[in-house]
Write a protein that holds these residues in place. Structure first.
Motif, mmCIF file in Angstrom:
data_model
loop_
_atom_site.group_PDB
_atom_site.id
_atom_site.type_symbol
_atom_site.label_atom_id
_atom_site.label_comp_id
_atom_site.label_asym_id
_atom_site.label_seq_id
_atom_site.Cartn_x
_atom_site.Cartn_y
_atom_site.Cartn_z
ATOM 1 N N ILE A 53 0.849 -1.184 0.000
ATOM 2 C CA ILE A 53 0.000 0.000 0.000
ATOM 3 C C ILE A 53 0.889 1.240 0.000
ATOM 4 C CG2 ILE A 53 -1.608 1.369 1.399
ATOM 5 C CD1 ILE A 53 -2.990 -0.983 0.156
ATOM 6 N N SER A 54 0.492 2.271 -0.768
ATOM 7 C CA SER A 54 1.197 3.550 -0.739
ATOM 8 C C SER A 54 0.182 4.673 -0.964
ATOM 9 C CB SER A 54 2.322 3.599 -1.781
ATOM 10 O OG SER A 54 1.809 3.363 -3.085
ATOM 11 N N TYR A 55 0.641 5.918 -0.937
ATOM 12 C CA TYR A 55 -0.291 7.042 -0.863
ATOM 13 C C TYR A 55 0.069 8.195 -1.798
ATOM 14 C CZ TYR A 55 -1.831 4.586 3.322
ATOM 15 O OH TYR A 55 -2.296 3.643 4.196
ATOM 16 N N GLU A 56 0.633 7.892 -2.955
ATOM 17 C CA GLU A 56 1.027 8.969 -3.871
ATOM 18 C C GLU A 56 -0.165 9.834 -4.278
ATOM 19 O OE1 GLU A 56 1.933 5.833 -4.220
ATOM 20 O OE2 GLU A 56 4.134 5.776 -4.287
ATOM 21 N N ASN A 57 -1.281 9.204 -4.615
ATOM 22 C CA ASN A 57 -2.460 9.972 -5.022
ATOM 23 C C ASN A 57 -3.003 10.820 -3.885
ATOM 24 O OD1 ASN A 57 -3.664 9.388 -7.874
ATOM 25 N ND2 ASN A 57 -2.849 7.425 -7.195
ATOM 26 N N ALA A 58 -3.110 10.229 -2.712
ATOM 27 C CA ALA A 58 -3.620 10.974 -1.561
ATOM 28 C C ALA A 58 -2.678 12.109 -1.183
ATOM 29 C CB ALA A 58 -3.816 10.026 -0.377
ATOM 30 N N ASP A 59 -1.373 11.862 -1.269
ATOM 31 C CA ASP A 59 -0.409 12.903 -0.918
ATOM 32 C C ASP A 59 -0.483 14.097 -1.874
ATOM 33 O OD1 ASP A 59 0.584 11.660 1.340
ATOM 34 O OD2 ASP A 59 2.196 10.627 0.272
ATOM 35 N N ALA A 60 -0.797 13.821 -3.148
ATOM 36 C CA ALA A 60 -0.964 14.922 -4.102
ATOM 37 C C ALA A 60 -2.146 15.809 -3.702
ATOM 38 C CB ALA A 60 -1.159 14.373 -5.510
ATOM 39 N N VAL A 72 -10.562 21.013 5.163
ATOM 40 C CA VAL A 72 -11.388 19.886 4.707
ATOM 41 C C VAL A 72 -12.510 19.646 5.706
ATOM 42 C CG1 VAL A 72 -11.444 17.422 4.171
ATOM 43 C CG2 VAL A 72 -9.466 18.809 3.494
ATOM 44 N N GLU A 73 -13.742 19.746 5.220
ATOM 45 C CA GLU A 73 -14.894 19.498 6.075
ATOM 46 C C GLU A 73 -15.520 18.130 5.813
ATOM 47 O OE1 GLU A 73 -17.659 22.690 6.317
ATOM 48 O OE2 GLU A 73 -16.143 24.087 7.036
ATOM 49 N N TRP A 74 -15.394 17.650 4.560
ATOM 50 C CA TRP A 74 -16.008 16.366 4.203
ATOM 51 C C TRP A 74 -15.076 15.542 3.332
ATOM 52 C CZ3 TRP A 74 -20.385 14.441 6.201
ATOM 53 C CH2 TRP A 74 -21.283 15.332 6.815
ATOM 54 N N LEU A 75 -15.121 14.226 3.541
ATOM 55 C CA LEU A 75 -14.504 13.241 2.666
ATOM 56 C C LEU A 75 -15.642 12.363 2.162
ATOM 57 C CD1 LEU A 75 -11.687 12.634 5.198
ATOM 58 C CD2 LEU A 75 -11.197 13.332 2.853
ATOM 59 N N ILE A 76 -16.073 12.618 0.940
ATOM 60 C CA ILE A 76 -17.278 11.996 0.393
ATOM 61 C C ILE A 76 -16.916 10.762 -0.429
ATOM 62 C CG2 ILE A 76 -19.245 12.323 -1.164
ATOM 63 C CD1 ILE A 76 -19.462 13.929 1.417
ATOM 64 N N GLU A 77 -17.620 9.669 -0.172
ATOM 65 C CA GLU A 77 -17.545 8.482 -1.035
ATOM 66 C C GLU A 77 -18.886 8.374 -1.762
ATOM 67 O OE1 GLU A 77 -14.850 6.772 -1.440
ATOM 68 O OE2 GLU A 77 -13.684 7.539 0.247
ATOM 69 N N THR A 78 -18.859 8.428 -3.094
ATOM 70 C CA THR A 78 -20.113 8.331 -3.832
ATOM 71 C C THR A 78 -20.723 6.938 -3.744
ATOM 72 O OG1 THR A 78 -18.894 7.873 -5.879
ATOM 73 C CG2 THR A 78 -19.525 10.172 -5.460
ATOM 74 N N ILE A 91 -6.271 10.542 4.616
ATOM 75 C CA ILE A 91 -6.427 11.989 4.455
ATOM 76 C C ILE A 91 -7.057 12.603 5.700
ATOM 77 C CG2 ILE A 91 -7.569 13.785 3.094
ATOM 78 C CD1 ILE A 91 -7.349 11.945 0.660
ATOM 79 N N GLN A 92 -8.021 11.918 6.272
ATOM 80 C CA GLN A 92 -8.664 12.422 7.492
ATOM 81 C C GLN A 92 -7.648 12.596 8.616
ATOM 82 O OE1 GLN A 92 -11.318 9.771 9.777
ATOM 83 N NE2 GLN A 92 -12.874 11.382 9.627
ATOM 84 N N GLU A 93 -6.723 11.650 8.742
ATOM 85 C CA GLU A 93 -5.689 11.743 9.777
ATOM 86 C C GLU A 93 -4.811 12.969 9.572
ATOM 87 O OE1 GLU A 93 -1.882 9.150 11.473
ATOM 88 O OE2 GLU A 93 -3.242 8.279 9.991
ATOM 89 N N GLY A 275 -12.394 2.703 4.179
ATOM 90 C CA GLY A 275 -11.011 2.888 3.788
ATOM 91 C C GLY A 275 -9.994 2.270 4.734
ATOM 92 N N ASP A 276 -10.438 1.701 5.835
ATOM 93 C CA ASP A 276 -9.504 1.029 6.741
ATOM 94 C C ASP A 276 -9.128 -0.344 6.188
ATOM 95 O OD1 ASP A 276 -9.163 2.955 8.709
ATOM 96 O OD2 ASP A 276 -10.964 2.341 9.798
ATOM 97 N N ILE A 277 -7.889 -0.742 6.415
ATOM 98 C CA ILE A 277 -7.405 -2.035 5.941
ATOM 99 C C ILE A 277 -7.695 -3.082 7.005
ATOM 100 C CG2 ILE A 277 -5.374 -3.337 5.179
ATOM 101 C CD1 ILE A 277 -4.157 -0.593 4.384
ATOM 102 N N PRO A 278 -8.318 -4.207 6.640
ATOM 103 C CA PRO A 278 -8.602 -5.244 7.638
ATOM 104 C C PRO A 278 -7.316 -5.860 8.185
ATOM 105 C CG PRO A 278 -9.098 -6.043 5.428
ATOM 106 C CD PRO A 278 -8.801 -4.590 5.300
#
Length: 294
Positions: A53-60, A72-78, A91-93, A275-278
């Protein structure tokens, strides 16, 4: 019929982030009158073969938000994506915000909790998320009013989020030359998807529509923004007055020819957990691969 508080005079600022590995587009949606924003459909990177797992997209996205001085007020999942993993907790962290999804996440959790043999420790009540949206729910991004429209068919938990003159449709629609998403996942239904698309197409013709995916049909460049009017005229699956019966026939026949998404196994396990990993019994990050069940 639910009525929605559409305000076409408000134009949020929308920044787009394309992930070529999954053909996913994530968005930062900003209130034009404050520094408040929402992030829609973020992506966590995975090298499935390597189990990394890595976070290049999230870090951008995080870098963009910090550079612009946004809150950031909301993290929306459609919806519960089957083709990419959500980076919302990461991202929330880093930035805060509440993670929200449609209330029928509970149906998805019940279905795939059984598929992945999750046991009683896996809560199937949506409690992993901070907010569960109902059809017509209104929420705020700073001073910007947004609302959720229930648009199932691709999955039971799909929602379209309308923010001013912009609507984030998830997988309910693709660009006009891409048509629509599949409807053969558990809980999906082609007729229901057609009905949901009609809800989107009932919005004003000038409404900007933002896609969650684009695959560049026929070799064109990747695109992700269109309008209700363009979809009504040119969408190859539902445009120009195509009937519900025509859509169901085409969609059902087409879906029968499609392979499962490459990342469906990890995506469902992660995304139904917000989004949490089991983890296994020793607390190590771990995914299951059920055989002959999907």
């Amino acid at each position: 019929m639910t009525t929605f508080p559409v305000n076409m005079n408000v134009q949020p600022e929308v920044a787009s982030f394309f992930d070529p590995a999954t053909n996913t587009i994530s968005y930062v949606v900003k209130d034009p009158n404050s520094n408040s924003c929402a992030i829609v459909d973020s992506v966590m990177d995975i090298d499935y073969a390597a189990g990394k797992i890595s976070y290049e997209n999230a870090d951008a996205i995080i870098s963009y938000v910090k550079e612009k001085g946004l809150k950031v007020e909301w993290l929306i999942e459609t919806h519960v994506h089957a083709d990419h993993l959500s980076a919302a907790p990461y991202i929330q962290e880093k930035l805060g915000g509440k993670i929200g999804i449609g209330e029928n996440i509970i149906t998805v959790q019940e279905t795939f909790g059984k598929v992945f043999n999750e046991g009683t420790e896996f809560q199937r009540d949506g409690s992993q998320f901070d907010a569960l949206f109902k059809d017509g729910d209104v929420y705020e991004i700073g001073g910007l009013r947004a609302f959720a429209i229930y648009t199932p068919g691709h999955t039971p938990a799909c929602m379209t989020h309308v923010v001013g003159n912009a609507a984030f449709v998830g997988d309910t629609l693709f660009m006009p030359d891409g048509g629509s998403a599949r409807a053969d996942f558990p809980g999906g239904d082609a007729g229901t998807l057609y009905d949901s698309i009609q809800k989107v197409l009932a919005l004003p013709d000038e409404m900007r529509l933002f896609m969650c995916h684009d695959y560049g049909p026929n070799g064109r460049n990747i695109e992700w923004e269109t309008t209700v009017g363009d979809e009504k005229k040119h969408n190859i699956h539902v445009g120009e007055g195509k009937t519900r019966e025509e859509f169901i026939k085409f969609r059902t026949e087409r879906d029968a020819q499609l392979d499962m998404p490459k990342l469906i196994i990890p995506s469902l396990q992660v995304n139904m957990r917000a989004g949490d990993i089991p983890t296994d019994k020793d607390g190590r990050p771990m995914l299951k691969v059920p055989l002959n069940l999907l």
